[in-house]
Design a protein around this motif. Structure first.
Motif, PDB file in Angstrom:
ATOM      1  N   ASP A 136       0.793  -1.112   0.458  1.00 37.76           N
ATOM      2  CA  ASP A 136       0.329   0.237   0.237  1.00 37.76           C
ATOM      3  C   ASP A 136       0.774   1.268  -0.055  1.00 37.76           C
ATOM      4  N   LEU A 137       0.985   1.953  -1.165  1.00 46.69           N
ATOM      5  CA  LEU A 137       2.055   2.325  -1.311  1.00 46.69           C
ATOM      6  C   LEU A 137       1.816   3.755  -1.122  1.00 46.69           C
ATOM      7  N   ASP A 138       0.837   4.216  -1.230  1.00 50.42           N
ATOM      8  CA  ASP A 138       0.047   5.435  -1.214  1.00 50.42           C
ATOM      9  C   ASP A 138      -0.069   5.814   0.095  1.00 50.42           C
ATOM     10  N   GLU A 139      -0.451   5.094   1.251  1.00 53.60           N
ATOM     11  CA  GLU A 139      -0.286   5.002   2.456  1.00 53.60           C
ATOM     12  C   GLU A 139       0.295   5.515   3.029  1.00 53.60           C
ATOM     13  N   ALA A 140       1.518   4.597   3.077  1.00 49.88           N
ATOM     14  CA  ALA A 140       2.937   4.893   3.307  1.00 49.88           C
ATOM     15  C   ALA A 140       3.453   5.903   3.133  1.00 49.88           C
ATOM     16  N   ILE A 141       3.687   6.850   1.710  1.00 48.86           N
ATOM     17  CA  ILE A 141       4.155   8.005   1.176  1.00 48.86           C
ATOM     18  C   ILE A 141       3.818   8.426   2.345  1.00 48.86           C
ATOM     19  N   ARG A 142       2.218   8.385   2.508  1.00 53.85           N
ATOM     20  CA  ARG A 142       1.341   9.680   4.007  1.00 53.85           C
ATOM     21  C   ARG A 142       1.624   9.326   5.154  1.00 53.85           C
ATOM     22  N   LEU A 143       1.531   8.434   5.641  1.00 47.20           N
ATOM     23  CA  LEU A 143       3.011   8.431   6.872  1.00 47.20           C
ATOM     24  C   LEU A 143       4.278   8.185   7.121  1.00 47.20           C
ATOM     25  N   ALA A 200      -7.024  -4.713  -7.109  1.00 40.31           N
ATOM     26  CA  ALA A 200      -6.657  -4.420  -5.873  1.00 40.31           C
ATOM     27  C   ALA A 200      -5.914  -3.462  -5.882  1.00 40.31           C
ATOM     28  N   ASP A 201      -4.540  -3.396  -6.900  1.00 46.67           N
ATOM     29  CA  ASP A 201      -4.075  -1.863  -6.170  1.00 46.67           C
ATOM     30  C   ASP A 201      -3.616  -0.923  -7.593  1.00 46.67           C
ATOM     31  N   PRO A 202      -4.655  -0.306  -8.229  1.00 51.43           N
ATOM     32  CA  PRO A 202      -4.411  -0.031  -9.267  1.00 51.43           C
ATOM     33  C   PRO A 202      -2.846   0.837  -9.488  1.00 51.43           C
ATOM     34  N   GLY A 203      -2.991   1.365  -8.199  1.00 48.13           N
ATOM     35  CA  GLY A 203      -1.597   2.338  -8.350  1.00 48.13           C
ATOM     36  C   GLY A 203      -0.581   1.433  -8.339  1.00 48.13           C
ATOM     37  N   ASN A 204      -0.064   0.628  -8.326  1.00 48.59           N
ATOM     38  CA  ASN A 204       1.079  -0.256  -8.304  1.00 48.59           C
ATOM     39  C   ASN A 204       1.455  -0.710  -9.588  1.00 48.59           C
ATOM     40  N   LEU A 205       2.408   0.002 -10.134  1.00 44.08           N
ATOM     41  CA  LEU A 205       2.896  -0.202 -11.566  1.00 44.08           C
ATOM     42  C   LEU A 205       3.319  -1.592 -11.327  1.00 44.08           C
ATOM     43  N   GLY A 206       4.082  -1.843 -10.525  1.00 41.46           N
ATOM     44  CA  GLY A 206       4.468  -3.386 -10.714  1.00 41.46           C
ATOM     45  C   GLY A 206       3.844  -4.760 -11.423  1.00 41.46           C
ATOM     46  N   TYR A 207       2.105  -4.656 -10.681  1.00 40.29           N
ATOM     47  CA  TYR A 207       1.687  -5.540 -10.798  1.00 40.29           C
ATOM     48  C   TYR A 207       1.239  -5.433 -12.412  1.00 40.29           C
ATOM     49  N   ARG A 208       0.741  -4.285 -12.941  1.00 37.32           N
ATOM     50  CA  ARG A 208       0.864  -3.791 -14.139  1.00 37.32           C
ATOM     51  C   ARG A 208       2.153  -3.864 -14.828  1.00 37.32           C
ATOM     52  N   ARG A 209       2.603  -4.036 -14.648  1.00 40.29           N
ATOM     53  CA  ARG A 209       3.991  -4.744 -16.188  1.00 40.29           C
ATOM     54  C   ARG A 209       4.105  -5.985 -15.563  1.00 40.29           C
ATOM     55  N   ASP A 210       4.010  -7.041 -14.326  1.00 39.39           N
ATOM     56  CA  ASP A 210       3.336  -8.311 -14.403  1.00 39.39           C
ATOM     57  C   ASP A 210       2.482  -8.651 -15.799  1.00 39.39           C
ATOM     58  N   LEU A 211       1.119  -7.887 -15.202  1.00 38.25           N
ATOM     59  CA  LEU A 211       0.016  -8.051 -16.697  1.00 38.25           C
ATOM     60  C   LEU A 211       0.139  -7.652 -17.373  1.00 38.25           C
ATOM     61  N   LEU A 212       1.213  -7.284 -18.167  1.00 32.75           N
ATOM     62  CA  LEU A 212       2.016  -6.949 -19.767  1.00 32.75           C
ATOM     63  C   LEU A 212       2.314  -8.344 -19.889  1.00 32.75           C
ATOM     64  N   SER A 213       3.715  -9.100 -18.896  1.00 29.28           N
ATOM     65  CA  SER A 213       3.906  -9.676 -18.996  1.00 29.28           C
ATOM     66  C   SER A 213       3.101 -10.656 -19.588  1.00 29.28           C
ATOM     67  N   CYS A 214       1.687 -11.056 -19.489  1.00 31.49           N
ATOM     68  CA  CYS A 214       1.478 -12.515 -18.214  1.00 31.49           C
ATOM     69  C   CYS A 214       0.162 -12.325 -20.652  1.00 31.49           C
ATOM     70  N   CYS A 215       0.429 -11.163 -20.803  1.00 30.98           N
ATOM     71  CA  CYS A 215      -0.567 -11.044 -21.968  1.00 30.98           C
ATOM     72  C   CYS A 215       0.388 -11.010 -22.590  1.00 30.98           C
ATOM     73  N   ASP A 216       1.407 -10.569 -22.994  1.00 32.85           N
ATOM     74  CA  ASP A 216       3.012 -10.873 -24.397  1.00 32.85           C
ATOM     75  C   ASP A 216       2.414 -12.472 -24.607  1.00 32.85           C
ATOM     76  N   LYS A 217       2.415 -12.885 -23.005  1.00 29.28           N
ATOM     77  CA  LYS A 217       3.562 -14.216 -23.789  1.00 29.28           C
ATOM     78  C   LYS A 217       1.252 -15.530 -24.062  1.00 29.28           C
ATOM     79  N   LEU A 218       0.560 -15.004 -23.378  1.00 29.32           N
ATOM     80  CA  LEU A 218      -0.485 -15.412 -23.873  1.00 29.32           C
ATOM     81  C   LEU A 218      -0.609 -15.164 -25.601  1.00 29.32           C
ATOM     82  N   GLY A 219      -0.524 -13.833 -25.487  1.00 30.98           N
ATOM     83  CA  GLY A 219      -0.365 -13.697 -26.891  1.00 30.98           C
ATOM     84  C   GLY A 219       0.305 -14.594 -28.104  1.00 30.98           C
TER      85      GLY A 219
END
Length: 843
Positions: free
Chosen positions: A460-467, A769-788
């Protein structure tokens, strides 16, 4: 000899001399009637003495005991058997041989020792060495009792201990494998403490004194490991005093120069240590002279604690630990004698906390938990007894934080968060009650910092930054309130550095680097005020290393090398200034590893090896220097993996395999040592990934499959234990991805599609669950590429287009979120290229 003789002559009969106690008890007239024929009186007396000292549980022990008196030759076998039977008839007991200690036995033991040419040392040594654990325990208990009333026996005990202390250490080691009801360590400790002086005897050999000191430390370590911390502390105290070589009676504070002026006192850690040692030695002397004055003993425990803190700061962790146990032994006695004394109970809490800190730093979570648990119970008790006492309430807040740190280190994030919340609630109450108290404000800042770390760990990076920002605001206010307080300034530099880390992880490297440079500037200000301060110098090393990491990620290899070299120079200087400081040696490992990774990024495999090999050497030395330190052991497995990657790139697959196998073995040993530590279990999964990747690269698909499935078993267990933990779920997604790639390489496209879909499903859930986490989106991109790619290669063009379009949307989002990240821009270009290939019929 024992018959009364009447003097012949004509004079008056002499006045009868009163019998001594030994003579009055002497039973030899009766023994003559029953003793075995031909056995000399001296041997009978020695036999009764050793039987009194040791006893025996069976015939084998009894006959072995008689070899001490008669030897073990065949010519004395009959005498040994006969004397054993005679002893049993004279001293009937449920035990096979048991002349009960008493006035007669005590007197005969004393006579037997006096009759020996070496004061009975050899007789004792032979008897003890051949005895069982229970016999040794009995012997040492009797000797400890007799030495208090018989100076000759006391002298014999002292000589025996001086000559055979190494064997006593071995006997304690052996006792751990025997009957748990036998309290041999306790009886040996009693004998040692009562027989060894507080300081070396005049004319004693320094080498023998040092060996005795080492034996006391070894025995103390063994007792501590067995849970007898009080006895360990007493032995450490005696070892400490024996090891002193200062002139304790010489002048110190009033030394004068040749003109009669007072000379200035030296300064620095070495001088502080010398002064503390003198203080402790004098304190021991005073406490011994005034045993009824508890104030002297409390002062002594405080001195031990200060010296321990100094030793730990200098990197002498083992010495610091033993000194804390010296303090613990004293405060436990004080608290036990006066249970209602709150000062002693707080002292007990403080010492346990410090021992817990050392155990935590060494990776010994169980030991740390025990000591922190004691501290928590005591602080809760004190706070409940005196609710208005702010000192006790602050102690409670600190205790919560320590337990939170421990829970976080072992992967129990829910427990860590609970403890941190309790700590920060207490800190807020203290601040509300006394807003001008800067210490309470600092505690609150630290509390926010810890909660921020927890939020960051959870993703939860947004909360971490706030704290972090809240923590930073308080730290800035503290610096403004006391600009000259370097402690507040350092707190600010640390919080700014951590805020930069959270912002960096959240995908804004430019904002992150601004904070890192501010942290660097703050550290440089601290160094300008105190250039030799090792803590500030190390802070500079850490920040330079992070800035090097960022430059490396941006592929600014020249800038990365500059920062890493600066970090290496600083670390080498620190390590040279304190060769025994293991923390600095570990820093050397970290910087060499970073330089090795930088060389790998540039394809300079030989250059990478020149850094990864020293990193491994440092890791091996650290692990050997402190085998129970699990953190050092973890460094070792990471170093094996790093060098394995290098030599694999160099083409030495045999050495790479060996290194990866070593890493797996070390990771498995960590899991065995701390089975509940999720970090170690994740490490083991990662090691299997590395090994599987290497096997796949060598086309050993079966070996790779076994490794990946081992990793999957671990990942599934971790997800099952904490289903909401995103890190564990991502690990599982990565393992599914590897299994998919392996299945695709073996031609099983159906299995590959199944594994890739499982991986993508988790990546979708995490991203949602964590739209602001770009690392998770990068993982998803890798999955799309491999499935494609898989769909394209199997002729499913429509399916491939669907996956690539999904990947294009994800890549576009990444670029919009972090437009300066060239990696994301490259991903976006790749998705356009994939779709163009489909449109142009390129396979």
């Amino acid at each position: 000899m024992f018959e009364d003789q009447t003097l012949e002559g004509t004079g008056p009969a002499p006045t009868p001399r009163p019998q001594s106690s030994a003579e009055a008890l002497d039973p030899f007239r009766e023994w003559q009637e029953t003793a075995p024929d031909g056995v000399p009186e001296a041997d009978l007396r020695r036999a009764v003495a050793v039987a009194t000292l040791f006893g025996a549980d069976d015939s084998a022990e009894a006959e072995q005991l008689m070899t001490v008196v008669f030897g073990n030759g065949p010519d004395t076998a009959a005498d040994r058997v006969a004397v054993v039977q005679w002893l049993r008839s004279q001293f009937p007991s449920e035990r096979y041989l048991d002349p009960s200690p008493g006035p007669l036995g005590d007197a005969l033991v004393g006579q037997a020792l006096r009759a020996e040419t070496d004061a009975g040392v050899r007789l004792l040594a032979d008897g003890v060495h051949s005895a069982s654990l229970r016999q040794r325990e009995r012997c040492f208990e009797i000797l400890s009792r007799l030495r208090t009333t018989d100076e000759y026996i006391a002298s014999t005990c002292a000589k025996y201990v001086a000559a055979h202390h190494r064997r006593l250490a071995e006997y304690i080691a052996d006792s751990s494998k025997g009957d748990p009801e036998v309290r041999l360590p306790g009886s040996i400790t009693h004998l040692l403490l009562s027989s060894i002086p507080n300081s070396p005897a005049d004319g004693s050999n320094s080498g023998s004194t040092r060996q005795l000191t080492l034996s006391l430390i070894e025995i103390g370590d063994r007792l501590r490991a067995a849970g007898d911390t009080r006895a360990a502390g007493r032995l450490y105290r005696r070892a400490f005093l024996l090891g002193l070589d200062d002139d304790l009676d010489g002048p110190l504070a009033e030394e004068r120069d040749s003109d009669g002026e007072l000379t200035p006192l030296a300064s620095g850690a070495a001088e502080a240590g010398r002064l503390y040692r003198r203080s402790v030695a004098i304190g021991e002397r005073v406490a011994t002279a005034q045993p009824a004055d508890s104030g002297y003993r409390r002062d002594l425990s405080v001195s031990y604690g200060k010296l321990a803190d100094l030793e730990r700061k200098a990197g002498a962790v083992d010495t610091a630990t033993r000194l804390h146990y010296c303090a613990l032994a004293i405060v436990e006695e004080l608290a036990e004698a006066e249970p209602a004394n709150r000062v002693y109970r707080r002292d007990l809490a403080v010492v346990n906390e410090k021992i817990g800190d050392i155990a935590h730093a060494a990776g010994d979570a169980d030991k740390a938990a025990r000591h922190y648990g004691v501290t928590l119970l005591l602080t809760e008790e004190l706070a409940a007894a005196d609710p208005g006492n702010t000192l006790y309430r602050r102690d409670l807040s600190v205790s919560y934080n320590k337990l939170g740190d421990l829970a976080s280190a072992t992967g129990d994030l829910d427990e860590a968060a609970r403890r941190y919340q309790l700590a920060i609630s207490m800190a807020r109450e203290l601040v509300d009650a006394d807003p001008d108290n800067l210490q309470y404000q600092r505690d609150l800042s630290i509390g926010y910092d810890k909660l921020a770390e927890m939020a960051r760990t959870r993703g939860d990076l947004d909360e971490a930054i706030r704290l972090y920002r809240r923590s930073m605001e308080i730290a800035e206010a503290l610096v403004a309130a006391e600009p000259s307080n370097l402690g507040y300034r350092r707190d600010l530099s640390i919080t700014v550095d951590r805020l930069g880390g959270a912002i960096r992880a959240n995908g804004d490297p430019h904002e992150a680097i601004r904070h890192y440079h501010r942290a660097l500037a703050l550290t440089q200000e601290l160094l300008a005020a105190d250039p030799t301060n090792p803590q500030y110098r190390r802070d500079l090393v850490v920040t330079c290393n992070v800035l090097g990491d960022i430059a490396r990620e941006w592929r600014d290899f020249g800038e990365a090398a500059r920062f890493y070299r600066r970090a290496l120079e600083g670390t080498e200087e620190l390590a040279a200034s304190a060769p025994g400081n293991l923390r600095y040696r570990r820093d050397l490992l970290v910087v060499h590893d970073a330089l090795g990774s930088l060389a790998m990024d540039q394809g300079d495999y030989d250059g990478a090896a020149t850094h990864c090999r020293p990193a491994l050497i440092h890791a091996e030395k650290l692990s050997a220097a402190d085998p129970v330190n699990l953190r050092y052991r973890r460094d070792l497995l990471l170093a094996y993996n790093a060098l394995g990657r290098v030599v694999a790139a160099q083409g030495d697959h045999g050495e790479a395999t060996r290194l990866y196998e070593h890493a797996i073995a070390v990771a498995a040993s960590l899991v065995e040592s701390a089975p509940d530590n999720s970090t170690y279990r994740r490490d083991l999964s990662f090691c299997y990934h590395r090994f599987g990747d290497h096997a796949r690269a060598r086309n050993d698909l079966a070996e790779a499959d076994r490794a990946y499935r081992n990793a999957m078993t671990i990942d599934l267990a971790l997800v099952d234990s904490q289903p909401s933990n995103p890190s564990y779920r991502r690990d599982l997604s990565v393992t599914y991805d590897r299994l998919g790639t392996l299945s695709r390489a073996s031609g099983d496209h159906h299995a590959a599609r199944d594994w890739y879909n499982r991986s993508a499903e988790i990546a979708e859930e995490l991203s949602a669950a964590d739209p602001g986490n770009l690392g998770y989106r990068r993982d998803l991109l890798s999955c799309c590429d491999k499935l494609g790619s898989l769909a394209r290669d199997t002729g499913d063009i429509a399916g491939a287009a669907q996956h690539f379009r999904r990947g294009l949307a994800v890549a576009d989002h990444l670029v919009r979120s972090a437009p300066s990240d060239f990696g994301y821009q490259r991903d976006l270009a790749l998705m356009y290229e994939r779709l163009a290939d489909l449109a142009g019929g390129v396979r």
